[in-house]
Design a protein around this motif. Structure first.
Motif, PDB file in Angstrom:
ATOM      1  N   MET A   1       0.851  -1.199   0.000  1.00  0.00           N
ATOM      2  CA  MET A   1       0.000   0.000   0.000  1.00  0.00           C
ATOM      3  C   MET A   1       0.886   1.248   0.000  1.00  0.00           C
ATOM      4  O   MET A   1       1.900   1.275   0.688  1.00  0.00           O
ATOM      5  CB  MET A   1      -0.883  -0.010   1.257  1.00  0.00           C
ATOM      6  CG  MET A   1      -1.909   1.096   1.280  1.00  0.00           C
ATOM      7  SD  MET A   1      -2.669   1.370   2.891  1.00  0.00           S
ATOM      8  CE  MET A   1      -3.493  -0.151   3.209  1.00  0.00           C
ATOM      9  N   ALA A   2       0.473   2.266  -0.759  1.00  0.00           N
ATOM     10  CA  ALA A   2       1.212   3.532  -0.733  1.00  0.00           C
ATOM     11  C   ALA A   2       0.930   4.219   0.604  1.00  0.00           C
ATOM     12  O   ALA A   2      -0.226   4.468   0.945  1.00  0.00           O
ATOM     13  CB  ALA A   2       0.757   4.418  -1.887  1.00  0.00           C
ATOM     14  N   LEU A   3       1.990   4.471   1.356  1.00  0.00           N
ATOM     15  CA  LEU A   3       1.797   5.018   2.700  1.00  0.00           C
ATOM     16  C   LEU A   3       1.786   6.539   2.686  1.00  0.00           C
ATOM     17  O   LEU A   3       2.537   7.179   1.938  1.00  0.00           O
ATOM     18  CB  LEU A   3       2.914   4.534   3.638  1.00  0.00           C
ATOM     19  CG  LEU A   3       3.056   3.017   3.805  1.00  0.00           C
ATOM     20  CD1 LEU A   3       4.122   2.701   4.846  1.00  0.00           C
ATOM     21  CD2 LEU A   3       1.728   2.383   4.196  1.00  0.00           C
TER      22      LEU A   3
ATOM     23  N   PRO B   1      -2.896   4.317  17.868  1.00  0.00           N
ATOM     24  CA  PRO B   1      -1.686   4.314  17.045  1.00  0.00           C
ATOM     25  C   PRO B   1      -1.097   2.899  16.987  1.00  0.00           C
ATOM     26  O   PRO B   1      -1.170   2.154  17.968  1.00  0.00           O
ATOM     27  CB  PRO B   1      -0.733   5.262  17.795  1.00  0.00           C
ATOM     28  CG  PRO B   1      -1.611   6.063  18.719  1.00  0.00           C
ATOM     29  CD  PRO B   1      -2.760   5.147  19.069  1.00  0.00           C
TER      30      PRO B   1
ATOM     31  N   GLY C   1       5.726   1.540  11.131  1.00  0.00           N
ATOM     32  CA  GLY C   1       5.540   2.262  12.389  1.00  0.00           C
ATOM     33  C   GLY C   1       4.616   3.461  12.291  1.00  0.00           C
ATOM     34  O   GLY C   1       3.839   3.618  11.346  1.00  0.00           O
ATOM     35  N   ILE C   2       4.724   4.300  13.316  1.00  0.00           N
ATOM     36  CA  ILE C   2       3.845   5.464  13.446  1.00  0.00           C
ATOM     37  C   ILE C   2       4.122   6.454  12.313  1.00  0.00           C
ATOM     38  O   ILE C   2       5.281   6.753  12.007  1.00  0.00           O
ATOM     39  CB  ILE C   2       4.119   6.168  14.802  1.00  0.00           C
ATOM     40  CG1 ILE C   2       3.874   5.218  15.991  1.00  0.00           C
ATOM     41  CG2 ILE C   2       3.330   7.470  14.933  1.00  0.00           C
ATOM     42  CD1 ILE C   2       2.449   4.874  16.272  1.00  0.00           C
TER      43      ILE C   2
ATOM     44  N   PHE D   1      -0.637  11.114  11.780  1.00  0.00           N
ATOM     45  CA  PHE D   1      -1.724  10.212  11.351  1.00  0.00           C
ATOM     46  C   PHE D   1      -2.846  10.173  12.399  1.00  0.00           C
ATOM     47  O   PHE D   1      -4.000  10.497  12.100  1.00  0.00           O
ATOM     48  CB  PHE D   1      -1.175   8.808  11.064  1.00  0.00           C
ATOM     49  CG  PHE D   1      -2.204   7.868  10.477  1.00  0.00           C
ATOM     50  CD1 PHE D   1      -2.542   7.943   9.133  1.00  0.00           C
ATOM     51  CD2 PHE D   1      -2.828   6.911  11.258  1.00  0.00           C
ATOM     52  CE1 PHE D   1      -3.494   7.081   8.580  1.00  0.00           C
ATOM     53  CE2 PHE D   1      -3.780   6.048  10.725  1.00  0.00           C
ATOM     54  CZ  PHE D   1      -4.106   6.132   9.382  1.00  0.00           C
TER      55      PHE D   1
ATOM     56  N   ALA E   1      -4.736   1.505  12.107  1.00  0.00           N
ATOM     57  CA  ALA E   1      -4.168   1.103  10.814  1.00  0.00           C
ATOM     58  C   ALA E   1      -2.745   0.597  10.977  1.00  0.00           C
ATOM     59  O   ALA E   1      -1.933   1.193  11.699  1.00  0.00           O
ATOM     60  CB  ALA E   1      -4.156   2.297   9.867  1.00  0.00           C
TER      61      ALA E   1
ATOM     62  N   ASP F   1       0.366  -1.111   8.075  1.00  0.00           N
ATOM     63  CA  ASP F   1       0.762  -0.749   6.704  1.00  0.00           C
ATOM     64  C   ASP F   1      -0.175  -1.334   5.651  1.00  0.00           C
ATOM     65  O   ASP F   1      -0.140  -0.919   4.496  1.00  0.00           O
ATOM     66  CB  ASP F   1       2.181  -1.254   6.405  1.00  0.00           C
ATOM     67  CG  ASP F   1       3.214  -0.567   7.275  1.00  0.00           C
ATOM     68  OD1 ASP F   1       2.866   0.433   7.929  1.00  0.00           O
ATOM     69  OD2 ASP F   1       4.370  -1.046   7.314  1.00  0.00           O
TER      70      ASP F   1
ATOM     71  N   PHE G   1      -6.436  -0.438   7.184  1.00  0.00           N
ATOM     72  CA  PHE G   1      -6.947   0.636   8.034  1.00  0.00           C
ATOM     73  C   PHE G   1      -8.417   0.301   8.265  1.00  0.00           C
ATOM     74  O   PHE G   1      -9.196   0.252   7.319  1.00  0.00           O
ATOM     75  CB  PHE G   1      -6.762   1.976   7.314  1.00  0.00           C
ATOM     76  CG  PHE G   1      -7.435   3.161   7.957  1.00  0.00           C
ATOM     77  CD1 PHE G   1      -7.761   3.189   9.313  1.00  0.00           C
ATOM     78  CD2 PHE G   1      -7.710   4.293   7.208  1.00  0.00           C
ATOM     79  CE1 PHE G   1      -8.372   4.285   9.901  1.00  0.00           C
ATOM     80  CE2 PHE G   1      -8.330   5.406   7.780  1.00  0.00           C
ATOM     81  CZ  PHE G   1      -8.660   5.394   9.126  1.00  0.00           C
TER      82      PHE G   1
HETATM   83  C1  PYL Z   1      -4.817   4.941   5.241  1.00  0.00           C
HETATM   84  C2  PYL Z   1      -3.892   5.520   4.243  1.00  0.00           C
HETATM   85  C3  PYL Z   1      -4.453   6.034   2.979  1.00  0.00           C
HETATM   86  C4  PYL Z   1      -3.344   5.854   2.077  1.00  0.00           C
HETATM   87  N1  PYL Z   1      -2.452   5.065   2.540  1.00  0.00           N
HETATM   88  C5  PYL Z   1      -2.843   4.525   3.793  1.00  0.00           C
HETATM   89  C6  PYL Z   1      -1.684   4.478   4.771  1.00  0.00           C
HETATM   90  O1  PYL Z   1      -0.865   5.352   4.799  1.00  0.00           O
HETATM   91  N2  PYL Z   1      -1.691   3.428   5.590  1.00  0.00           N
HETATM   92  C7  PYL Z   1      -0.727   3.229   6.611  1.00  0.00           C
HETATM   93  C8  PYL Z   1      -1.226   3.795   7.924  1.00  0.00           C
HETATM   94  C9  PYL Z   1      -0.256   3.453   9.036  1.00  0.00           C
HETATM   95  C10 PYL Z   1      -0.572   4.208  10.330  1.00  0.00           C
HETATM   96  C11 PYL Z   1       0.434   3.972  11.418  1.00  0.00           C
HETATM   97  C12 PYL Z   1       0.051   4.787  12.644  1.00  0.00           C
HETATM   98  O2  PYL Z   1       0.507   5.952  12.767  1.00  0.00           O
HETATM   99  O3  PYL Z   1      -0.699   4.306  13.499  1.00  0.00           O
HETATM  100  N3  PYL Z   1       0.530   2.572  11.794  1.00  0.00           N
END
Ligand code: PYL
Ligand code: NAI
Ligand code: MG
Length: 259
Positions: free
Chosen positions: A1-3, A52, A58-59, A63, A103, A105, A108
């Motif tokens: 997934m594109a983060l 989180p 990771g974080i 977000f 969420a 990686d 979500f």
């Molecule tokens: C939900 C987004 C939309 C586009 N890409 C998705 C993404 O970035 N997903 C990763 C989210 C990781 C959150 C991290 C945290 O800060 O809790 N684990």
């Protein structure tokens, strides 16, 4: 997934306000009204706990704070747990969360602990951006172009087919395009014999995915994809309205879908 990156989420309230006014100009409804019409639900003071998650990459800075701002913008009560992961989940429950947002990686999710409903961000994002496109008040026909038929685009395209649109679709991955043609009955779009569209739904992680030849004057592009699907130059040249926001519209779609 594109983060997402912390940069994508800068000034999230301003991004939300701008996207909400674009949705209002394009559809005559704001995002909450589109969600209500789509899911037939309305919030009733549900408390949202945001947990989180540290696994994988990771974080992501901003977000959880952005989710908190988003849920409150759309009228939910919410809080971010002090602890991450399992301890954060436990903390959210102890503090009375009724809906959990969290969420890693890959996934979500929104989980409504009272009614057991669960939502995944990718289909919910595809469906809400497709719904917004489908409500383009000044659309010149029932034809709609979908670019990107992956985890977000495919459910969005399916939603448009279900609503009775003539859905033209394109994906750089031939197998995904074939799957959408055979499973959904969309019309394969051939970039080498293009036509113009007044409404486009785009869901790819790439820039400049919409060729100039398909864009009609005053076209609406509804796109969760980051970065933007067209250049500023094309946007100005054709006076294009773009509905694009990095996290909030997809998130509120998830929340309404679990009410
Ligand atoms: C939900 C987004 C939309 C586009 N890409 C998705 C993404 O970035 N997903 C990763 C989210 C990781 C959150 C991290 C945290 O800060 O809790 N684990
Ligand atoms: P995915 O990887 O499942 O699908 C993307 C699709 O785009 C792929 O099938 C790929 O072949 C296709 N593609 C790439 N370049 C293309 C091009 N030039 N022309 C046509 N097709 C092309 O990704 P997913 O999960 O569907 O996400 C799509 C985008 O949406 C990503 O940028 C993601 O970060 C974003 N997203 C945004 C959200 C929001 O709230 N704004 C929420 C969830 C995802
Ligand atoms: Mg979004």
């Amino acid at each position: 997934m594109a983060l997402l990156t912390p940069e994508d989420l800068k000034n999230i309230n301003k991004q939300l306000e701008e996207a909400d006014s674009t949705v209002r100009r394009v559809t005559g409804l704001d995002v909450k009204q589109v969600c209500k019409a789509l899911y037939g639900t309305s919030p009733c003071c549900e408390k949202v706990g945001i947990v989180p998650v540290t696994s994988g990459n990771g974080i992501i800075g901003n977000f959880s704070a952005s989710l908190n701002a988003i849920t409150q913008y759309f009228g939910f009560e919410s809080f971010v747990t002090d602890m991450p992961d399992v301890s954060g989940y436990y903390e959210a429950l102890q503090k009375g969360a009724e809906i959990i947002l969290m969420a890693d990686d890959h996934t979500f999710l929104a989980h409504n602990l009272k009614n057991g409903k669960i939502a995944n961000n990718q289909p919910c994002t595809g469906i809400i951006y497709a719904e917004i496109a489908s409500r383009h008040l000044k659309a010149d026909s029932n034809n709609l172009l979908v670019i990107g038929l992956g985890k977000v685009g495919f459910p969005g395209a399916a939603h448009l087919v279900k609503k009775g649109f003539n859905v033209y679709g394109y994906d750089a991955d031939k197998l995904l395009l074939e799957k959408a043609v055979s499973n959904l009955g969309i019309i394969p779009f051939n970039p080498s014999s293009p036509r113009k569209f007044s409404t486009i739904f785009e869901a790819t992680p790439c820039a400049n995915t919409i060729p100039e030849v398909v864009i009609s004057e005053n076209c609406v592009i509804s796109t969760p994809g980051i970065p933007c699907a067209i250049s500023d130059e094309l946007r100005k040249k054709y006076d294009v309205e773009i509905v694009m926001e990095p996290l909030g519209i997809g998130t509120v779609s998830m929340l309404y879908s679990v009410l």
